[in-house]
Design a protein around this motif. Structure first.
Motif, PDB file in Angstrom:
ATOM      1  N   GLU A  70       0.872  -1.289   0.010  1.00  0.00           N
ATOM      2  CA  GLU A  70       0.064  -0.088  -0.104  1.00  0.00           C
ATOM      3  C   GLU A  70       0.890   1.287   0.034  1.00  0.00           C
ATOM      4  OE1 GLU A  70      -2.882  -0.111   3.044  1.00  0.00           O
ATOM      5  OE2 GLU A  70      -3.360  -2.096   2.453  1.00  0.00           O
ATOM      6  N   ILE A  71       1.393   1.582  -1.125  1.00  0.00           N
ATOM      7  CA  ILE A  71       2.427   2.832  -1.365  1.00  0.00           C
ATOM      8  C   ILE A  71       1.810   3.674  -2.223  1.00  0.00           C
ATOM      9  CG2 ILE A  71       4.576   3.456  -2.218  1.00  0.00           C
ATOM     10  CD1 ILE A  71       5.428   0.831  -1.506  1.00  0.00           C
ATOM     11  N   ASN A  72       1.295   4.953  -1.674  1.00  0.00           N
ATOM     12  CA  ASN A  72       0.700   5.954  -2.405  1.00  0.00           C
ATOM     13  C   ASN A  72       1.571   6.716  -3.146  1.00  0.00           C
ATOM     14  OD1 ASN A  72      -2.039   5.553  -0.779  1.00  0.00           O
ATOM     15  ND2 ASN A  72      -0.599   6.021   0.749  1.00  0.00           N
ATOM     16  N   LYS A  73       1.268   6.838  -4.405  1.00  0.00           N
ATOM     17  CA  LYS A  73       1.903   7.633  -5.488  1.00  0.00           C
ATOM     18  C   LYS A  73       3.567   7.284  -5.308  1.00  0.00           C
ATOM     19  CE  LYS A  73      -1.113  11.241  -6.146  1.00  0.00           C
ATOM     20  NZ  LYS A  73      -1.638  12.709  -6.161  1.00  0.00           N
ATOM     21  N   PRO A  74       3.951   6.122  -5.744  1.00  0.00           N
ATOM     22  CA  PRO A  74       5.255   5.820  -5.477  1.00  0.00           C
ATOM     23  C   PRO A  74       6.308   6.418  -6.534  1.00  0.00           C
ATOM     24  CG  PRO A  74       4.142   3.855  -6.722  1.00  0.00           C
ATOM     25  CD  PRO A  74       3.174   4.982  -6.229  1.00  0.00           C
ATOM     26  N   GLU A  75       7.279   6.891  -5.742  1.00  0.00           N
ATOM     27  CA  GLU A  75       8.523   7.634  -6.516  1.00  0.00           C
ATOM     28  C   GLU A  75       9.601   6.447  -6.229  1.00  0.00           C
ATOM     29  OE1 GLU A  75       9.580  11.214  -4.823  1.00  0.00           O
ATOM     30  OE2 GLU A  75       7.550  11.939  -4.949  1.00  0.00           O
TER      31      GLU A  75
ATOM     32  N   THR B 248      17.470  -3.646  -7.100  1.00  0.00           N
ATOM     33  CA  THR B 248      17.092  -3.225  -5.852  1.00  0.00           C
ATOM     34  C   THR B 248      16.680  -1.671  -6.240  1.00  0.00           C
ATOM     35  OG1 THR B 248      18.960  -4.482  -4.948  1.00  0.00           O
ATOM     36  CG2 THR B 248      18.034  -2.498  -3.548  1.00  0.00           C
ATOM     37  N   TYR B 249      15.606  -1.142  -5.515  1.00  0.00           N
ATOM     38  CA  TYR B 249      15.164   0.019  -5.813  1.00  0.00           C
ATOM     39  C   TYR B 249      14.899   0.601  -4.376  1.00  0.00           C
ATOM     40  CZ  TYR B 249      13.540  -1.847 -10.275  1.00  0.00           C
ATOM     41  OH  TYR B 249      13.681  -2.629 -11.351  1.00  0.00           O
ATOM     42  N   LYS B 250      15.022   2.063  -4.525  1.00  0.00           N
ATOM     43  CA  LYS B 250      14.320   3.047  -3.495  1.00  0.00           C
ATOM     44  C   LYS B 250      13.165   3.613  -3.659  1.00  0.00           C
ATOM     45  CE  LYS B 250      16.168   7.353  -2.821  1.00  0.00           C
ATOM     46  NZ  LYS B 250      16.794   8.332  -2.453  1.00  0.00           N
TER      47      LYS B 250
ATOM     48  N   ILE C 220       2.741  10.459  -0.502  1.00  0.00           N
ATOM     49  CA  ILE C 220       1.665  10.921   0.415  1.00  0.00           C
ATOM     50  C   ILE C 220       2.161  10.944   1.750  1.00  0.00           C
ATOM     51  CG2 ILE C 220      -0.668  10.819   1.289  1.00  0.00           C
ATOM     52  CD1 ILE C 220      -0.551  11.367  -1.813  1.00  0.00           C
ATOM     53  N   LEU C 221       2.735   9.709   2.355  1.00  0.00           N
ATOM     54  CA  LEU C 221       2.994   9.558   3.806  1.00  0.00           C
ATOM     55  C   LEU C 221       4.459   9.999   3.880  1.00  0.00           C
ATOM     56  CD1 LEU C 221       1.052   6.078   4.280  1.00  0.00           C
ATOM     57  CD2 LEU C 221       0.448   8.481   5.139  1.00  0.00           C
ATOM     58  N   ASN C 222       5.003  10.181   2.780  1.00  0.00           N
ATOM     59  CA  ASN C 222       6.500  10.453   3.065  1.00  0.00           C
ATOM     60  C   ASN C 222       7.326   9.566   3.708  1.00  0.00           C
ATOM     61  OD1 ASN C 222       8.810  12.366   2.432  1.00  0.00           O
ATOM     62  ND2 ASN C 222       8.714  13.301   4.334  1.00  0.00           N
ATOM     63  N   LYS C 223       7.093   8.263   3.275  1.00  0.00           N
ATOM     64  CA  LYS C 223       7.886   7.265   4.001  1.00  0.00           C
ATOM     65  C   LYS C 223       8.681   6.442   3.008  1.00  0.00           C
ATOM     66  CE  LYS C 223       4.710   5.556   7.549  1.00  0.00           C
ATOM     67  NZ  LYS C 223       4.280   4.292   8.210  1.00  0.00           N
TER      68      LYS C 223
ATOM     69  N   ASP D  69      11.300  -5.916  13.947  1.00  0.00           N
ATOM     70  CA  ASP D  69      10.729  -6.243  15.160  1.00  0.00           C
ATOM     71  C   ASP D  69      11.237  -5.404  16.327  1.00  0.00           C
ATOM     72  OD1 ASP D  69       8.712  -7.631  13.895  1.00  0.00           O
ATOM     73  OD2 ASP D  69       9.894  -9.536  14.409  1.00  0.00           O
ATOM     74  N   ASN D  70      12.633  -5.040  16.038  1.00  0.00           N
ATOM     75  CA  ASN D  70      13.412  -4.474  17.382  1.00  0.00           C
ATOM     76  C   ASN D  70      14.115  -3.181  17.154  1.00  0.00           C
ATOM     77  OD1 ASN D  70      13.322  -6.987  18.994  1.00  0.00           O
ATOM     78  ND2 ASN D  70      14.462  -7.691  17.321  1.00  0.00           N
ATOM     79  N   THR D  71      13.350  -2.478  16.253  1.00  0.00           N
ATOM     80  CA  THR D  71      13.738  -1.081  15.965  1.00  0.00           C
ATOM     81  C   THR D  71      12.611  -0.354  15.417  1.00  0.00           C
ATOM     82  OG1 THR D  71      14.243  -1.367  13.479  1.00  0.00           O
ATOM     83  CG2 THR D  71      16.033  -1.914  14.872  1.00  0.00           C
ATOM     84  N   ASN D  72      12.863   1.121  15.303  1.00  0.00           N
ATOM     85  CA  ASN D  72      11.832   1.964  14.963  1.00  0.00           C
ATOM     86  C   ASN D  72      11.893   2.068  13.273  1.00  0.00           C
ATOM     87  OD1 ASN D  72      13.826   3.682  14.382  1.00  0.00           O
ATOM     88  ND2 ASN D  72      13.291   5.375  15.607  1.00  0.00           N
ATOM     89  N   MET D  73      12.635   1.206  12.653  1.00  0.00           N
ATOM     90  CA  MET D  73      12.365   1.318  11.147  1.00  0.00           C
ATOM     91  C   MET D  73      11.544   0.317  10.621  1.00  0.00           C
ATOM     92  SD  MET D  73      16.769   0.616  10.591  1.00  0.00           S
ATOM     93  CE  MET D  73      16.524   0.514   8.858  1.00  0.00           C
TER      94      MET D  73
END
Length: 84
Positions: free
Chosen positions: A13-18, A29-31, A36-39, A79-83
């Motif tokens: 669920e990625i909004n308007k992916p760049e 591999t892609y970034k 929208i959510l700036n994630k 599971d163990n980080t905020n990433m």
């Protein structure tokens, strides 16, 4: 964008992916950024480039084990980080 990338992005669920291509060897591999959510995310699609061989790791017989270990590392990071 190639068809494989488009299909992979449909799974999330990625909004308007760049999308920015990073590298292609064992994986494409892609970034990816959700505009929208700036994630930001990293998307890896296993598809070896022509002529690429895992034999350079000299442990081809244990590749499934290595992939499972990598998945365990990624799950632990999630599971163990905020990433995300």
């Amino acid at each position: 964008m190639d068809n494989l990338l488009i299909e992979a992005l449909k799974s999330y669920e990625i909004n308007k992916p760049e999308v920015e291509f990073i590298r292609h060897n064992e994986n494409k591999t892609y970034k990816v950024k959700d505009s929208i959510l700036n994630k930001r995310y990293v998307l890896r699609i296993h598809k070896a480039s022509e002529g690429f061989s895992l034999e350079i790791f000299h442990d081809y017989k244990n590749i499934v084990k290595h992939v499972h270990e990598e998945i365990n590392i990624l799950n632990s990071i999630r599971d163990n980080t905020n990433m995300e």
